[in-house]
Design a protein around this motif. Structure first.
Motif, PDB file in Angstrom:
ATOM      1  N   VAL A 118       0.839  -1.200   0.000  1.00 35.74           N
ATOM      2  CA  VAL A 118       0.000   0.000   0.000  1.00 35.74           C
ATOM      3  C   VAL A 118       0.869   1.243   0.000  1.00 35.74           C
ATOM      4  CG1 VAL A 118      -1.635   1.349   1.385  1.00 35.74           C
ATOM      5  CG2 VAL A 118      -1.998  -1.090   1.064  1.00 35.74           C
ATOM      6  N   GLY A 119       2.045   1.157   0.659  1.00 37.34           N
ATOM      7  CA  GLY A 119       2.961   2.289   0.694  1.00 37.34           C
ATOM      8  C   GLY A 119       3.599   2.596  -0.637  1.00 37.34           C
ATOM      9  N   GLY A 120       3.427   1.744  -1.637  1.00 40.40           N
ATOM     10  CA  GLY A 120       3.922   2.046  -2.974  1.00 40.40           C
ATOM     11  C   GLY A 120       4.784   0.964  -3.573  1.00 40.40           C
ATOM     12  N   ALA A 121       5.476   0.169  -2.752  1.00 42.42           N
ATOM     13  CA  ALA A 121       6.341  -0.858  -3.294  1.00 42.42           C
ATOM     14  C   ALA A 121       5.505  -2.025  -3.810  1.00 42.42           C
ATOM     15  CB  ALA A 121       7.315  -1.355  -2.225  1.00 42.42           C
ATOM     16  N   ARG A 122       5.922  -2.560  -4.953  1.00 43.24           N
ATOM     17  CA  ARG A 122       5.134  -3.609  -5.587  1.00 43.24           C
ATOM     18  C   ARG A 122       5.925  -4.911  -5.757  1.00 43.24           C
ATOM     19  NH1 ARG A 122       1.755  -0.789  -4.196  1.00 43.24           N
ATOM     20  NH2 ARG A 122       0.109   0.230  -5.393  1.00 43.24           N
ATOM     21  N   SER A 123       7.101  -4.994  -5.183  1.00 45.22           N
ATOM     22  CA  SER A 123       7.880  -6.215  -5.287  1.00 45.22           C
ATOM     23  C   SER A 123       8.792  -6.315  -4.081  1.00 45.22           C
ATOM     24  CB  SER A 123       8.720  -6.224  -6.579  1.00 45.22           C
ATOM     25  OG  SER A 123       9.760  -5.264  -6.495  1.00 45.22           O
ATOM     26  N   VAL A 124       9.369  -7.497  -3.876  1.00 45.67           N
ATOM     27  CA  VAL A 124      10.311  -7.682  -2.784  1.00 45.67           C
ATOM     28  C   VAL A 124      11.495  -6.744  -2.959  1.00 45.67           C
ATOM     29  CG1 VAL A 124      11.880  -9.308  -1.669  1.00 45.67           C
ATOM     30  CG2 VAL A 124       9.618 -10.066  -2.397  1.00 45.67           C
ATOM     31  N   ALA A 125      11.999  -6.620  -4.199  1.00 50.25           N
ATOM     32  CA  ALA A 125      13.141  -5.749  -4.454  1.00 50.25           C
ATOM     33  C   ALA A 125      12.821  -4.303  -4.096  1.00 50.25           C
ATOM     34  CB  ALA A 125      13.566  -5.852  -5.919  1.00 50.25           C
ATOM     35  N   GLU A 126      11.625  -3.852  -4.447  1.00 44.45           N
ATOM     36  CA  GLU A 126      11.266  -2.472  -4.135  1.00 44.45           C
ATOM     37  C   GLU A 126      11.132  -2.256  -2.636  1.00 44.45           C
ATOM     38  OE1 GLU A 126       7.927  -1.121  -6.434  1.00 44.45           O
ATOM     39  OE2 GLU A 126       8.731  -2.008  -8.253  1.00 44.45           O
ATOM     40  N   ILE A 127      10.663  -3.270  -1.920  1.00 43.21           N
ATOM     41  CA  ILE A 127      10.578  -3.161  -0.467  1.00 43.21           C
ATOM     42  C   ILE A 127      11.977  -3.049   0.129  1.00 43.21           C
ATOM     43  CG2 ILE A 127       9.920  -4.407   1.629  1.00 43.21           C
ATOM     44  CD1 ILE A 127       7.546  -5.529  -0.105  1.00 43.21           C
ATOM     45  N   ASP A 128      12.928  -3.857  -0.367  1.00 43.99           N
ATOM     46  CA  ASP A 128      14.321  -3.722   0.072  1.00 43.99           C
ATOM     47  C   ASP A 128      14.867  -2.345  -0.307  1.00 43.99           C
ATOM     48  OD1 ASP A 128      14.353  -6.297   1.077  1.00 43.99           O
ATOM     49  OD2 ASP A 128      15.208  -7.172  -0.746  1.00 43.99           O
ATOM     50  N   ALA A 129      14.428  -1.846  -1.472  1.00 41.12           N
ATOM     51  CA  ALA A 129      14.935  -0.560  -1.957  1.00 41.12           C
ATOM     52  C   ALA A 129      14.544   0.585  -1.038  1.00 41.12           C
ATOM     53  CB  ALA A 129      14.430  -0.303  -3.378  1.00 41.12           C
ATOM     54  N   THR A 130      13.389   0.515  -0.406  1.00 40.10           N
ATOM     55  CA  THR A 130      12.982   1.592   0.486  1.00 40.10           C
ATOM     56  C   THR A 130      13.967   1.743   1.641  1.00 40.10           C
ATOM     57  OG1 THR A 130      11.537   0.118   1.777  1.00 40.10           O
ATOM     58  CG2 THR A 130      10.544   1.280  -0.081  1.00 40.10           C
ATOM     59  N   THR A 131      14.502   0.628   2.118  1.00 43.67           N
ATOM     60  CA  THR A 131      15.487   0.675   3.203  1.00 43.67           C
ATOM     61  C   THR A 131      16.776   1.335   2.726  1.00 43.67           C
ATOM     62  OG1 THR A 131      14.567  -1.341   4.166  1.00 43.67           O
ATOM     63  CG2 THR A 131      16.790  -0.721   4.845  1.00 43.67           C
ATOM     64  N   VAL A 132      17.222   0.983   1.505  1.00 44.66           N
ATOM     65  CA  VAL A 132      18.456   1.558   0.974  1.00 44.66           C
ATOM     66  C   VAL A 132      18.277   3.052   0.704  1.00 44.66           C
ATOM     67  CG1 VAL A 132      20.116   1.462  -0.932  1.00 44.66           C
ATOM     68  CG2 VAL A 132      19.170  -0.648   0.009  1.00 44.66           C
TER      69      VAL A 132
END
Length: 237
Positions: A118-132
């Motif tokens: 819901v926050g915008g990330a649509r894949s596992v990689a994008e979820i990891d990307a938010t941390t980076v």
């Protein structure tokens, strides 16, 4: 009817662990129990089945959620939910609704993954990307927004976008470059970025976990380069 991971696989979803059990739904009124490799779930919310090659399957939204509720690996849960949305098998709002309506047993991790989506990330990689991205200390990114040039022509939909300096970040997997058509689309996208004056950073998903500090440094350098030139006339819609 079959539900869970085996049903998800029969629908064509790929990003899921090897199913150990055949998960079946049965009416709550039936006196049946699990045995061997067959897991029976009695339910008062028995949906109408979808037939694939004569095999009755629970609807894809139900099947996916019945599957992830029994997983304990958050990355596996993220992967299956993200694939279902990305490939058009399920809408995010339908997954959320079904999770709220169904059994709450095993729902904590799927609920967490859906909140991330819901926050915008649509894949596992994008979820990891938010941390980076947060590690890089840059202004807040926008995720999966459409970017248009000064003539209103769609340039691209980057994984992350820094509006202040028109910086795009693409998480590009090698998997999608194995096809000549996909590779050509990536080249065309990069050409549109260049023509519009957008600075773009491309990162392999594996580096988000193996080299997060190095990727964060690359993002900071790209941000400084983008800030040093006049911002191009690109906009969101």
């Amino acid at each position: 009817m079959i539900t869970g991971l085996w049903a998800a696989r029969r629908y064509g979803l790929r990003r899921l662990p090897e199913p150990r059990l055949v998960h079946l739904l049965a009416p709550a009124s039936r006196e049946v129990t699990s045995v061997g490799f067959v897991l029976i779930e009695r339910t008062t919310r028995l949906p109408n089945p979808t037939f694939r090659n004569g095999v009755p399957l629970a609807p894809v939204v139900r099947a996916v959620l019945d599957g992830v509720r029994r997983l304990r690996d958050i990355d596996a849960i993220r992967a299956l939910l993200a694939e279902a949305v990305q490939r058009g098998y399920a809408r995010l709002e339908d997954l959320i609704e079904e999770l709220n309506l169904g059994s709450q047993r095993g729902s904590a991790l799927p609920r967490r993954a859906l909140r991330e989506m819901v926050g915008g990330a649509r894949s596992v990689a994008e979820i990891d990307a938010t941390t980076v991205w947060e590690m890089a200390g840059l202004p807040q990114a926008l995720w999966n927004v459409k970017v248009f040039d000064s003539d209103g022509v769609h340039v691209a939909t980057p994984d992350a976008w820094c509006e202040e300096v028109a910086l795009a970040w693409e998480i590009d997997s090698k998997e999608f470059h194995l096809s000549p058509a996909d590779y050509a689309r990536t080249l065309e996208r990069n050409a549109r970025y260049a023509a519009a004056g957008v600075v773009v950073v491309q990162t392999l998903p594996s580096r988000l976990r193996t080299e997060p500090a190095a990727v964060a440094a690359e993002l900071r350098a790209a941000y400084e380069a983008a800030k040093a030139r006049p911002r191009p006339a690109v906009h969101l819609r």
